[in-house]
Design a protein around this motif. Structure first.
Motif, short mmCIF file in Angstrom:
data_model
loop_
_atom_site.label_atom_id
_atom_site.label_comp_id
_atom_site.label_asym_id
_atom_site.label_seq_id
_atom_site.Cartn_x
_atom_site.Cartn_y
_atom_site.Cartn_z
N PHE A 1 0.86 -1.20 0.00
CA PHE A 1 0.00 0.00 0.00
C PHE A 1 0.89 1.25 0.00
CE2 PHE A 1 -2.50 -3.28 2.20
CZ PHE A 1 -3.69 -3.25 1.48
N PRO A 2 1.62 1.49 -1.09
CA PRO A 2 2.63 2.57 -1.08
C PRO A 2 2.04 3.96 -0.93
CG PRO A 2 2.37 1.65 -3.29
CD PRO A 2 1.63 0.74 -2.36
N GLN A 3 0.89 4.23 -1.56
CA GLN A 3 0.31 5.56 -1.44
C GLN A 3 -0.13 5.84 -0.01
OE1 GLN A 3 0.13 8.06 -3.73
NE2 GLN A 3 -0.63 9.33 -2.05
N GLN A 4 -0.75 4.87 0.59
CA GLN A 4 -1.22 5.05 1.97
C GLN A 4 -0.04 5.19 2.93
OE1 GLN A 4 -2.33 2.89 -0.26
NE2 GLN A 4 -4.55 2.58 -0.10
N ALA A 5 1.01 4.40 2.72
CA ALA A 5 2.20 4.49 3.58
C ALA A 5 2.86 5.86 3.43
CB ALA A 5 3.18 3.38 3.25
#
Length: 238
Positions: free
Chosen positions: A175-179
């Motif tokens: 979940f790169p965007q959320q991280a």
């Protein structure tokens, strides 16, 4: 020998597994093929290049490995008699057997009762922003993959803290965007770099569940602080 044991159990059909990556334009590397077919003693390293491979590998493990959490936990409670109704079961199309037959069917990693208890304790703390469920209710692919990862870590003798730390960084690649948004929020509100953020907080309900993350995202949007991560991360399918 994790890869070969998953193939032997029918949790992974190696031809169909490889085909998914060929069709996505990201064929498996030589090292990934070796890990899948022959096994490997190399450390498991998650990166932009390996995150999708590991997502599906650990999804197969979480689905097929015998687990009291799968047999007696929320998956059974909410199944309404149809364990194939979830994304993490009905969505697994890369096995040699139906997902409903694979579900908690094989002793791929034989954990002790104490290790199973550790997995359940950590799983209840690890959330994902696609829903409000913890890994203890792995109803989507990310949840089932995280369960598989936690089982492997417990099997290898990892501590609760080490398992949470691994979950923090696995979530960051899945979940790169959320991280990225969590990192931005913590930097602004607490002066913490992402690597300084406690693992339990990074994967906790307050910031990384669906509800918690949406509130954090809204705060960043209201304050003009949204950024965009590089295009990556796994979808909710194979």
């Amino acid at each position: 020998d994790l890869g070969p044991r998953l193939v032997q159990a029918g949790a992974i059909d190696p031809d169909r597994f490889q085909e998914v990556y060929q069709e996505a334009g990201r064929p498996l590397t030589a090292d990934q093929l070796t890990a899948l077919m022959d096994g490997s003693d190399a450390p498991v390293v998650i990166s932009r290049e390996s995150s999708h491979f590991l997502l599906n590998l650990f999804w197969a493990l979480g689905l097929a490995n015998r687990s009291p959490l799968l047999e007696d936990g929320p998956m059974m409670s909410y199944s309404e008699g149809d364990i194939g109704r979830f994304a993490s079961t009905g969505g697994w199309t890369l096995g040699a057997r139906p997902a409903t037959e694979l579900y908690s069917s094989a002793s791929i990693l034989e954990l002790t009762p104490r290790q199973h208890d550790l997995v359940e304790r950590v799983a209840n703390q690890v959330h994902r922003p696609c829903c409000n469920n913890s890994t203890a209710f792995p109803d989507c692919n990310h949840g089932m993959a995280m369960l598989g990862l936690l089982q492997l870590l417990a099997f290898q003798g990892a501590s609760e803290g080490q398992m949470l730390e691994a979950a923090k960084y696995a979530n960051s690649f899945w979940f790169p965007q959320q991280a990225l948004e969590v990192a931005a929020f913590m930097r602004v509100t607490q002066g913490l770099a992402f690597e300084e953020l406690g693992a339990r907080d990074a994967v906790g309900r307050d910031v990384f569940s669906g509800t918690g993350f949406n509130e954090l995202h809204r705060w960043l949007a209201d304050n003009g602080l949204l950024q965009e991560a590089p295009r990556q991360g796994g979808s909710c399918g194979v």
